[in-house]
Enzyme design. Structure first.
Site, short mmCIF file in Angstrom:
data_model
loop_
_atom_site.label_atom_id
_atom_site.label_comp_id
_atom_site.label_asym_id
_atom_site.label_seq_id
_atom_site.Cartn_x
_atom_site.Cartn_y
_atom_site.Cartn_z
CE LYS A 177 0.91 8.54 52.63
NZ LYS A 177 1.81 8.49 51.46
CB SER A 231 7.33 19.06 52.91
OG SER A 231 5.97 18.75 53.08
CB CYS A 286 16.10 16.06 55.11
SG CYS A 286 16.51 14.52 55.91
P1 ADP Z 1 8.09 15.93 49.71
O1 ADP Z 1 8.05 17.41 49.53
O2 ADP Z 1 9.39 15.37 50.14
O3 ADP Z 1 7.41 15.14 48.63
P2 ADP Z 1 5.80 15.53 51.39
O4 ADP Z 1 5.71 16.11 52.74
O5 ADP Z 1 4.88 16.03 50.33
O6 ADP Z 1 7.33 15.70 51.02
O7 ADP Z 1 5.67 13.97 51.44
C1 ADP Z 1 6.17 13.16 52.50
C2 ADP Z 1 5.16 12.10 52.83
O8 ADP Z 1 3.97 12.74 53.29
C3 ADP Z 1 4.73 11.24 51.65
O9 ADP Z 1 4.48 9.92 52.12
C4 ADP Z 1 3.46 11.90 51.21
O10 ADP Z 1 2.63 11.01 50.50
C5 ADP Z 1 2.85 12.27 52.55
N1 ADP Z 1 1.83 13.33 52.51
C6 ADP Z 1 1.71 14.36 51.66
N2 ADP Z 1 0.63 15.11 51.95
C7 ADP Z 1 0.04 14.53 53.04
C8 ADP Z 1 -1.10 14.82 53.86
N3 ADP Z 1 -1.87 15.87 53.62
N4 ADP Z 1 -1.38 13.99 54.89
C9 ADP Z 1 -0.58 12.94 55.14
N5 ADP Z 1 0.50 12.62 54.44
C10 ADP Z 1 0.82 13.39 53.40
#
Ligand code: ADP
Length: 484
Positions: A177, A231, A286
């Protein structure tokens, strides 16, 4: 324009076939604010279908000779390289990065695949001397099973291949994904992977609601491995959920990379390397430098050299020739960068360059931020603790080696650290003392297919790249046999 080459992006790939959904997510070019594509907005159901396909495909894919898996990977690498121009154009309009950087990322993405096409053939086992004459001990290395891969938007092409290539090389089947900000390049890469004739179900791609898809995968006991880049906050969530079925976990999370410049460093080399690294991908990297620690004797001259270089950077639409710094990924990223900069200014930092968003004229529709250099930064400011993830170079000063190492190690992160010095003893001492997974000495280039990329502490678990990256997708199986 170039995006049209890939047609309508409303497609996922499950079991070697593409499908579409009525509900879609819009993808926006951060330089212009324009919608450049719509992708399926999938949820639990799509996530389950993908796992089902990967799970069914696993015995066949894992059972194939490594050489055969390698052929598909090599074909994928060749296709990526053959389409590098169109892929780079797509990556640039989707993510915002300058076209030259986008091209570098695509070529790097292909290199990872080509490297793992080779490494696939080197998954060796072991024979261990036994304790009794009629006993034999052997160790096999076998694929862990279905691997869930979740990728971010900052290097949306490289992250796809950095995870999918070692997983497929090891014999795992995958469900992937991409981030909602940058799914198009992942779809384009999967189109090419599917063109290789990869057995149906070996690699599956879905797009949609991150938490629904992520939760469905974490709750599914058939998923044996999660490899995530993003993140620290989301990484921790996934790790907690992965604990339920004790899934294997690889996490590449936030960083807060220091660059330490000692008084004996070559100042021009240091300034050039720092500016190149700091403003790459508009600071959204990063392992990008977050804090520049300059020895107090050279802090002022180094700051001047950094400003001199940073001032010349051309900010603009990444797809225009000559652009060196593109927009930030979206408005909320820009707000976060600005709030960290304003906090530092309010607490006494001086602005040597930039320090504000770019909102007029050619910049009005995008999420641009001026390349920024701050001095007089101290440990009490928010940007020394949090990852800035933007085009901001904060300069702090230090008095001696012990002090600076201690200050750098205070962070909860531990991905990359850089040091500039000509003293060989210091190179060893400081590299060994810094609690970071990767150390760049007199240079900042780290990501290559053959080396283990990854972090310590809250920056993650596991490594990507090298034979270490393949291990992440392999289990050991020990066989003790009594001869009869
Ligand atoms: P950033 O702060 O770099 O946007 P994220 O951690 O939000 O980092 O996003 C990194 C990846 O994790 C993306 O593919 C995002 O869609 C996915 N993501 C965000 N929230 C969730 C979650 N609760 N479960 C699984 N994947 C997630």
């Amino acid at each position: 324009m170039s995006v049209k080459k890939w047609g309508n992006f409303n497609r996922y790939w499950i079991n070697g076939e593409k499908g579409t959904l009525n509900q879609t997510i819009e993808v926006i070019n951060p330089a212009t604010g324009q919608v450049i594509g719509k992708v399926p907005c999938g949820g639990e159901e799509l996530a389950h279908h993908a796992v089902e396909a990967a799970w069914k495909a696993f015995p066949d894919w894992a059972g194939r000779p490594a050489k055969e898996r390698s052929v598909y990977l090599q074909a994928w690498a060749d296709k990526i390289l053959n389409h590098r121009t169109e892929l780079a154009a797509l990556l640039s309009v989707e993510q915002g990065k300058p076209i030259a950087e986008a091209r570098g990322e695509i070529e790097g993405a292909a290199e990872f695949v080509a490297w793992y096409a080779e490494e696939a053939k080197r998954v060796y086992g072991e024979i261990i001397p036994a304790s009794r004459p009629n006993q034999r001990i052997s160790v096999l290395r076998q694929p862990v099973g279905v691997a869930a891969l979740i990728t971010p938007w900052n290097y949306p092409a490289a992250m796809v291949t950095r995870k999918a290539a070692p997983a497929l090389a090891a014999g795992c089947t995958v469900v992937l994904k991409p981030a909602k900000e940058t799914p198009l390049i992942a779809i384009a890469l999967f189109d090419l992977l599917m063109e290789t004739g990869l057995p149906g179900g070996a690699a599956n791609l879905v797009t949609g609601e991150a938490s629904k898809i992520g939760n469905a995968w974490m709750a599914d006991e058939r998923v044996r491995k999660i490899s995530f880049t993003g993140s620290t906050e989301v990484g921790k969530k996934l790790m907690r959920r992965a604990a339920y079925h004790v899934k294997r976990v690889s996490l590449e999370l936030g960083g807060n990379a220091p660059a330490i410049v000692f008084a004996d460093a070559d100042p021009d080399q240091a300034a050039a390397a720092i500016v190149d690294n700091k403003f790459e991908n508009c600071g959204q990297m990063c392992n990008g430098i977050n804090l520049i620690y300059a020895h107090q004797e050279i802090a002022q001259s180094l700051s001047e050299k950094i400003v001199e270089r940073a001032r010349q950077l051309k900010v603009g639409d990444g797809s225009e020739q000559g652009t060196q710094v593109g927009p930030l990924i979206n408005e909320s990223a820009r707000k976060k960068v600005d709030s960290l900069v304003q906090d530092a200014i309010a607490k006494g930092a001086q602005v040597l360059l930039g320090g504000h968003a770019l909102t007029d004229g050619v910049y009005q529709h995008g999420t641009f931020y001026a390349p920024t250099v701050l001095t007089g930064v101290d440990d009490g400011m928010n940007l020394t603790k949090e990852e800035v993830f933007g085009p901001v170079a904060p300069i702090l000063s230090f008095a001696n080696e012990d002090e600076v190492v201690k200050r750098c190690n205070q962070t909860r992160y531990g991905l990359a650290a850089y040091l500039f010095t000509r003293d060989l003893g210091r190179v060893h001492r400081v590299s060994e003392a810094l609690e970071f997974g990767m150390i760049g000495v007199n240079g900042t280039s780290l990501s290559v297919p053959q080396a283990p990329f990854g972090g310590m502490k809250e920056s993650g678990i596991g490594r990507e790249g090298g034979h270490h990256g393949l291990e992440e997708f392999l289990e050991l199986k020990y066989i003790s046999m009594v001869l009869n």
